[in-house]
Design an enzyme around this catalytic site. Structure first.
Site, PDB file in Angstrom:
ATOM      1  N   GLU A 271       0.834  -1.199   0.000  1.00 15.33           N
ATOM      2  CA  GLU A 271       0.000   0.000   0.000  1.00 15.33           C
ATOM      3  C   GLU A 271       0.876   1.259   0.000  1.00 15.33           C
ATOM      4  O   GLU A 271       1.840   1.356   0.755  1.00 15.33           O
ATOM      5  CB  GLU A 271      -0.893  -0.008   1.248  1.00 15.33           C
ATOM      6  CG  GLU A 271      -1.803   1.204   1.373  1.00 15.33           C
ATOM      7  CD  GLU A 271      -2.596   1.208   2.663  1.00 15.33           C
ATOM      8  OE1 GLU A 271      -3.532   2.013   2.786  1.00 15.33           O
ATOM      9  OE2 GLU A 271      -2.284   0.389   3.561  1.00 15.33           O
ATOM     10  N   LYS A 331      -9.879   2.668  -3.382  1.00 12.05           N
ATOM     11  CA  LYS A 331     -10.357   2.068  -2.137  1.00 12.05           C
ATOM     12  C   LYS A 331     -11.758   2.560  -1.768  1.00 12.05           C
ATOM     13  O   LYS A 331     -12.043   3.756  -1.832  1.00 12.05           O
ATOM     14  CB  LYS A 331      -9.376   2.381  -1.002  1.00 12.05           C
ATOM     15  CG  LYS A 331      -9.676   1.639   0.297  1.00 12.05           C
ATOM     16  CD  LYS A 331      -8.630   1.957   1.356  1.00 12.05           C
ATOM     17  CE  LYS A 331      -8.913   1.167   2.632  1.00 12.05           C
ATOM     18  NZ  LYS A 331      -7.967   1.505   3.716  1.00 12.05           N
ATOM     19  N   CYS A 383      -5.784  -2.671   2.635  1.00 12.93           N
ATOM     20  CA  CYS A 383      -5.730  -2.594   4.094  1.00 12.93           C
ATOM     21  C   CYS A 383      -7.039  -3.024   4.746  1.00 12.93           C
ATOM     22  O   CYS A 383      -7.407  -4.188   4.740  1.00 12.93           O
ATOM     23  CB  CYS A 383      -5.343  -1.166   4.496  1.00 12.93           C
ATOM     24  SG  CYS A 383      -5.047  -0.941   6.266  1.00 12.93           S
TER      25      CYS A 383
END
Length: 507
Positions: A271, A331, A383
């Site tokens: 990430e 995301k 994540c």
């Protein structure tokens, strides 16, 4: 046991302890029987309380659970958020006190409307439905906090075989049902009603036998040859991550480690491995894409992305693929305070924690295509996204492989990153697919369709993880039906309990 059944501070303290021991049932301790004990103590503690007393007892359980299980939040607030020990402790205390209400309200509901002490079998079924309901609710309310679910304790336990059937949700339901049935066993036998006793035995034993029998069963099949993988763990200090003076050094690190790596099909960076907007690093990414293409590889990396949305510039936490692959993912599930700040007009500027770098991300759209690499569809999770079972299932059902990238440096040497890893393992087990997990400082690993780690790099080390993953097709029952059968069952059970409880009170 007498103390936890009755009102008063001894029972409340036992409820705090019961919540806290749930942490020991999860990673990295993995003492799974303690999850059963904790749920059983929660159930037992509500048997003889008034609704108001049950409200407090449920809050105590939640306080113990989140106080022990999310202690890693203190690390991010104090170590990286610039808060003093006192302030970080106070903020942590307020957070835990607030989310403990996720258990207080169901406890009140149970004591007020659903409890049926005179019908032990029905009471156990209704409690299991309510337990699952509170887990689902706190995974949804205000974007959700789907952490510390009891079902994760069974990743290596006897019930693991149920995950592909009904997901982690089914395991949580069975744990709650088992705990309540064990507590009610003597009362159930005391009824002398052979039909109810037989049903209780089947409900108590059947799921565990099924879980053991299905453990290791392959619900999916390979859809192609194995793909070689190299996942790079840069182990970059969080204090350096967003320092402009360290940008070139970080880009050079991933470049040089990639140049030195073996030829593989998939080269994966974690990430925000590129800690600058994609548009500003396009030349660098083009160069790395050419390198990957020459090797017949696909390079997948995390990178912040700026896009124009309704004539306004918005920032996204993203993934992009270059080389022998294509696609960009933005995301969708954002971390509160880490990636966006609730009530930011009030909170920003108070302490450094509310002004963390890249804490102004927007949410990506829900209808995004999957990533493509080497001719396969890859479901991406950045994540926090991998901890949402239903969200993950919606992407996994369209994929051949699973990928999650993360930066757990925020949580130091705490148990948080290991809990995070365990949830990623459960997603692989539920989907029956291989998962690649690339992180900045650990745990970087490869997870097989049975939720087992086949290769990994230890935390806090810089290195390259090599291994193979296999594209899979076909759907597990959970990916096909999701949680709808269990939702319908729980609604029916709660409705039945509500109606019969009200009838009993009017007689």
């Amino acid at each position: 046991m007498r103390w936890i059944n009755r009102p008063g501070w001894p029972g409340n303290l036992l409820a705090v302890a019961a919540g806290a021991i749930t942490t020991l049932a999860l990673a990295p301790f993995d003492l799974w029987p303690l999850a059963l004990l904790a749920v059983g103590l929660f159930y037992a503690g509500l048997r003889e309380l008034s609704p108001r007393q049950a409200l407090g007892r449920g809050w105590c359980f939640g306080f113990g659970l989140f106080g022990a299980g999310t202690s890693w939040i203190y690390v991010s607030i104090h170590n990286f958020g610039g808060a003093s020990v006192l302030l970080a402790g106070l903020l942590m205390l307020l957070f835990v006190a607030a989310i403990a209400w996720f258990f207080a309200l169901p406890a009140w509901l149970w004591a007020r409307w659903l409890r049926r002490n005179e019908a032990p079998l029905a009471d156990a079924l209704a409690f299991a439905a309510l337990w699952l309901g509170q887990e689902a609710f706190r995974g949804w309310f205000l974007t959700g906090f789907p952490w510390l679910y009891s079902g994760y304790s069974q990743l290596d336990g006897p019930l693991a075989g149920l995950a592909p059937l009904g997901g982690m949700w089914l395991i949580s339901f069975i744990l709650a049902l088992t705990a309540a049935l064990l507590y009610n066993a003597r009362r159930l036998i005391g009824t002398g009603r052979k039909g109810f006793i037989a049903a209780g035995v089947v409900l108590l034993v059947g799921p565990w036998v099924t879980g053991v029998a299905l453990k290791g069963h392959a619900w999916t099949r390979p859809s192609g040859d194995p793909l070689s993988v190299a996942a790079i763990q840069g182990n970059i200090e969080q204090s350096m991550k967003w320092d402009p003076e360290q940008l070139n050094a970080q880009l050079a690190l991933y470049r040089d480690m990639s140049f030195a790596s073996k030829r593989v099909d998939l080269l994966v960076w974690p990430e925000t491995a590129v800690p600058v907007l994609k548009e500003s690093a396009q030349g660098y990414l083009d160069m790395m894409g050419s390198f990957a293409a020459e090797r017949h590889s696909a390079l997948i990396t995390g990178v912040p992305i700026r896009q124009l949305v309704r004539h306004e510039k918005r920032y996204f936490n993203g993934i992009t693929v270059t080389g022998e692959g294509d696609g960009t993912y933005l995301k969708q599930k954002l971390v509160p305070f880490g990636e966006y700040v609730p009530l930011q007009d009030i909170l920003r500027g108070l302490i450094a924690f509310f002004d963390l770098p890249m804490s102004d991300f927007a949410r990506g759209p829900a209808d995004q295509p999957l990533l493509q690499a080497k001719g396969y569809q890859i479901a991406p999770f950045i994540c926090y996204e991998v901890v949402y079972p239903e969200f993950a299932a919606s992407l996994s059902a369209r994929s051949d492989l699973l990928l999650t990238i993360s930066n757990d440096t925020w949580f130091g040497t705490s148990i948080g990153p290991l809990q995070h890893l365990q949830m990623a393992q459960m997603r692989a087990l539920e989907a029956g697919r291989w998962m690649i997990r690339a992180t900045n400082n650990g745990v970087t690993g490869l997870i097989n369709p049975f939720g087992q780690i086949t290769a990994q790099i230890p935390q806090f080390e810089r290195g390259i993880l090599y291994g193979e993953v296999v594209p899979m097709h076909e759907l597990t029952p959970y990916l096909q039906w999701r949680s709808w059968p269990l939702i319908i069952l729980c609604v029916l059970l709660l409705g039945w309990a509500l109606v019969t409880s009200r009838i009993a009170k009017t007689v």
